[in-house]
Design an enzyme around this catalytic site. Sequence first.
Site: not given
Length: 138
Positions: A9, A49, A112, A115, A126
């Site tokens: 990310k 998302y 975080n 993903h 994905e």
Amino acid sequence: MERTLILCKPDCMEKNLAGDVLARFQNAGLQLVAAKMLRLTPALLDEHYSHLKDKPFFPEIVAFMSSRPVLALILSGDHAVTRVRDLLGPTDSRKAAPGTIRGDLGTSNMLNIAHASDSPENAELEVKRFFRPDEIPA
């Protein structure tokens, strides 16, 4: 052999941690299949998302995930999805144990580091979402 998708990310990229994150996966015996940097578009983020589109924080996710290029990775190995998720730790970095990627490097629920696909079925979806067939070695 199972495949999984990882997105390093924007916080990971800003902190120059992508090499450390990849090394942790490789040191755990996972194989790097493909990698590329890309800037995520609003259309791609809407698709990725879609399960969060009705949430009040969705615009914040789109703004964050499109704020800088990310590094997309395909990793493979036995039980790759579960192993990657175990190495990452829980989504909220504040709840992740020391020694996990998020516990050591992340700072919050959104910041975080990465993903990761949550199931083998979603991993395949994905992988197809972020990589063209000609970008993946046979």
